[in-house]
Design an enzyme around this catalytic site. Structure first.
Site, short mmCIF file in Angstrom:
data_model
loop_
_atom_site.label_atom_id
_atom_site.label_comp_id
_atom_site.label_asym_id
_atom_site.label_seq_id
_atom_site.Cartn_x
_atom_site.Cartn_y
_atom_site.Cartn_z
N CYS A 52 0.83 -1.21 0.00
CA CYS A 52 0.00 0.00 0.00
C CYS A 52 0.87 1.26 0.00
O CYS A 52 0.58 2.22 -0.72
CB CYS A 52 -0.94 0.01 1.19
N SER A 53 1.93 1.24 0.78
CA SER A 53 2.84 2.39 0.82
C SER A 53 3.48 2.60 -0.55
O SER A 53 3.54 3.72 -1.05
CB SER A 53 3.92 2.19 1.88
#
Length: 160
Positions: free
Chosen positions: A54-55
């Site tokens: 996600c990052s």
């Protein structure tokens, strides 16, 4: 029950809380999909703040924001975490895209992307300036996401 949109369908409206980092300030407010009509919209659903994939995804979209905006698009990230979590995530990664909170997963449900254990499938939707679903990428496992170049290429195929 809301009808899950297919390519070409008008996407149902929603209103959720969100926030955007601007300099040192995290501006909070409601984000309303229908207010974005008139320009293309990219909705990037992701399972969780500050997780490795996600990052990488949100940093990629933040870093490529000028390319996406030059193609006319607005980009929103959406996940089940609350605004405090989104603010920490935005600050730690210097994210420039708004992050929207969907804690009950009602928006994710309306797109048909909820999933057991992870909450939702990593998914990206491109909506036309007229509110129609133009393109979607929904992952089964969530380890991949479309890069900015793919989104820019899809934006180039939008009808005038």
């Amino acid at each position: 029950m809301t009808k899950i949109p297919k390519i070409g369908d008008i996407v149902g409206d929603f209103r959720v809380p969100g926030g955007r980092l601007n300099g040192e300030t995290f501006h909070r407010g409601d984000y309303i999909l229908c207010e974005q009509r008139g320009r293309p919209m990219i909705l990037a659903f992701y399972p969780g703040d500050d997780t490795p994939v996600c990052s990488a995804q949100l940093c990629s979209y933040s870093d490529g924001l000028e390319r996406l905006q030059s193609a006319g698009a607005t980009v929103w990230g959406i996940s089940p975490q609350n605004l405090d979590s989104h603010e920490r995530f935005a600050r730690s990664r210097k994210l420039r895209t708004p992050l929207l909170a969907d804690p009950d997963r009602s928006v994710a449900k309306s797109f048909g992307i909820t999933a057991p254990l992870i909450g939702l499938r990593r998914s990206v939707f491109i909506i036309t300036a007229h509110g129609r679903l133009h393109w979607k990428h929904v992952t089964a496992l969530g380890a991949t996401y479309p890069p900015t170049a793919d989104l820019t290429a899809q934006l180039a195929t939008l009808p005038a």
